[in-house]
Motif scaffolding. Structure first.
Motif, PDB file in Angstrom:
ATOM      1  N   THR A  36      -1.891   7.931  -1.544  1.00  0.00           N
ATOM      2  CA  THR A  36      -2.047   6.610  -0.936  1.00  0.00           C
ATOM      3  C   THR A  36      -1.653   5.518  -1.921  1.00  0.00           C
ATOM      4  OG1 THR A  36      -3.969   7.507   0.225  1.00  0.00           O
ATOM      5  CG2 THR A  36      -3.654   5.135   0.327  1.00  0.00           C
ATOM      6  N   CYS A  37      -0.850   4.580  -1.435  1.00  0.00           N
ATOM      7  CA  CYS A  37      -0.481   3.432  -2.254  1.00  0.00           C
ATOM      8  C   CYS A  37      -1.679   2.507  -2.385  1.00  0.00           C
ATOM      9  CB  CYS A  37       0.696   2.697  -1.615  1.00  0.00           C
ATOM     10  SG  CYS A  37       1.071   1.120  -2.406  1.00  0.00           S
ATOM     11  N   HIS A  38      -1.982   2.123  -3.611  1.00  0.00           N
ATOM     12  CA  HIS A  38      -3.130   1.251  -3.854  1.00  0.00           C
ATOM     13  C   HIS A  38      -2.979  -0.084  -3.134  1.00  0.00           C
ATOM     14  CE1 HIS A  38      -6.275  -0.893  -6.114  1.00  0.00           C
ATOM     15  NE2 HIS A  38      -5.397  -1.867  -6.253  1.00  0.00           N
ATOM     16  N   TYR A  39      -1.756  -0.571  -3.040  1.00  0.00           N
ATOM     17  CA  TYR A  39      -1.546  -1.930  -2.532  1.00  0.00           C
ATOM     18  C   TYR A  39      -1.491  -1.990  -1.019  1.00  0.00           C
ATOM     19  CZ  TYR A  39      -0.522  -3.007  -7.389  1.00  0.00           C
ATOM     20  OH  TYR A  39      -0.607  -3.146  -8.729  1.00  0.00           O
ATOM     21  N   CYS A  40      -0.609  -1.210  -0.413  1.00  0.00           N
ATOM     22  CA  CYS A  40      -0.416  -1.348   1.027  1.00  0.00           C
ATOM     23  C   CYS A  40      -1.132  -0.254   1.816  1.00  0.00           C
ATOM     24  CB  CYS A  40       1.071  -1.365   1.365  1.00  0.00           C
ATOM     25  SG  CYS A  40       1.897   0.194   1.072  1.00  0.00           S
ATOM     26  N   GLY A  41      -1.655   0.745   1.104  1.00  0.00           N
ATOM     27  CA  GLY A  41      -2.396   1.795   1.788  1.00  0.00           C
ATOM     28  C   GLY A  41      -1.518   2.811   2.494  1.00  0.00           C
ATOM     29  N   SER A  71       1.340   3.292  -6.858  1.00  0.00           N
ATOM     30  CA  SER A  71       2.043   2.331  -6.012  1.00  0.00           C
ATOM     31  C   SER A  71       3.258   2.999  -5.382  1.00  0.00           C
ATOM     32  CB  SER A  71       2.477   1.153  -6.890  1.00  0.00           C
ATOM     33  OG  SER A  71       3.409   0.361  -6.208  1.00  0.00           O
ATOM     34  N   CYS A  72       3.504   2.683  -4.099  1.00  0.00           N
ATOM     35  CA  CYS A  72       4.699   3.214  -3.465  1.00  0.00           C
ATOM     36  C   CYS A  72       5.909   2.443  -3.991  1.00  0.00           C
ATOM     37  CB  CYS A  72       4.601   3.129  -1.943  1.00  0.00           C
ATOM     38  SG  CYS A  72       4.706   1.455  -1.265  1.00  0.00           S
ATOM     39  N   LYS A  73       7.097   2.980  -3.739  1.00  0.00           N
ATOM     40  CA  LYS A  73       8.296   2.354  -4.297  1.00  0.00           C
ATOM     41  C   LYS A  73       8.483   0.943  -3.774  1.00  0.00           C
ATOM     42  CE  LYS A  73      10.899   6.263  -5.825  1.00  0.00           C
ATOM     43  NZ  LYS A  73      10.975   7.557  -5.157  1.00  0.00           N
ATOM     44  N   GLU A  74       8.163   0.762  -2.504  1.00  0.00           N
ATOM     45  CA  GLU A  74       8.373  -0.555  -1.920  1.00  0.00           C
ATOM     46  C   GLU A  74       7.514  -1.617  -2.604  1.00  0.00           C
ATOM     47  OE1 GLU A  74       8.048  -0.643   2.332  1.00  0.00           O
ATOM     48  OE2 GLU A  74       8.227  -2.821   2.285  1.00  0.00           O
ATOM     49  N   CYS A  75       6.229  -1.317  -2.760  1.00  0.00           N
ATOM     50  CA  CYS A  75       5.340  -2.286  -3.414  1.00  0.00           C
ATOM     51  C   CYS A  75       5.770  -2.500  -4.860  1.00  0.00           C
ATOM     52  CB  CYS A  75       3.893  -1.813  -3.361  1.00  0.00           C
ATOM     53  SG  CYS A  75       3.164  -1.949  -1.723  1.00  0.00           S
ATOM     54  N   ASN A  76       6.146  -1.413  -5.490  1.00  0.00           N
ATOM     55  CA  ASN A  76       6.569  -1.508  -6.880  1.00  0.00           C
ATOM     56  C   ASN A  76       7.758  -2.442  -7.036  1.00  0.00           C
ATOM     57  OD1 ASN A  76       7.611  -0.175  -9.632  1.00  0.00           O
ATOM     58  ND2 ASN A  76       5.486   0.352  -9.248  1.00  0.00           N
TER      59      ASN A  76
HETATM   60 ZN    ZN Z   1       2.717   0.246  -1.090  1.00  0.00          ZN
END
Ligand code: ZN
Length: 104
Positions: A36-41, A71-76
Motif C-alpha cells: 500500500t502506498c503511504h500517500y494515496c493508499g 510510496s507508489c511511483k506516481e506519488c513519488n
Molecule cells: Zn501513491
C-alpha cells in the motif's frame, strides 16, 4: 514561512546510506509486503513501492522509520516536482473525499 534548512552534502550522504540499510531491513520488507502506498493508499506490488522520505533529506529529513514510507511511483514522481506546500495541498485533496476509508 522559512523552508530553508542548510544540510551539508556529508549529512545527505550519511542519510542516504542509512536509507539503503533501512531498505534491506525486515521492518521495510514488512512495510512493502502490505503493498500500500503511504500517500494515496493505492494497492501496489511491493516491487513497485519505493522508499520515500516524508521530509526530504535536502530539507533536513532523516532516514528514520518515522520519516520513511512506501510510496507508489506516481506519488513519488509527483512529490519530487512539488514544493512542500503544494504537496500538502495535493495530499489534502487525496484524503478529503473518503476520510472513512476502511483500513484493512
Ligand atoms: Zn501513491
Amino acid at each position: 514561512m522559512d523552508f530553508f534548512i542548510e544540510v551539508s552534502d556529508e549529512e545527505i550522504r550519511r542519510e542516504r546510506a542509512k536509507a539503503r540499510d533501512l531498505r534491506k531491513s525486515n521492518w521495510w520488507k514488512n512495510r512493502i509486503a502490505q503493498g500500500t502506498c503511504h500517500y494515496c493508499g493505492a494497492r501496489v506490488r511491493p516491487a513497485d513501492l519505493s522508499l520515500d522520505h516524508i521530509v526530504p533529506l535536502a530539507r533536513g529529513g532523516k532516514s528514520t522509520r518515522g520519516n520513511c514510507v512506501p510510496s507508489c511511483k506516481e506519488c513519488n514522481n509527483r512529490k519530487r516536482d512539488l514544493l512542500p506546500m503544494e504537496w500538502e495541498e495535493y495530499l489534502a485533496r487525496l484524503h478529503k473525499p473518503d476520510e472513512d476509508r476502511s483500513a484493512d
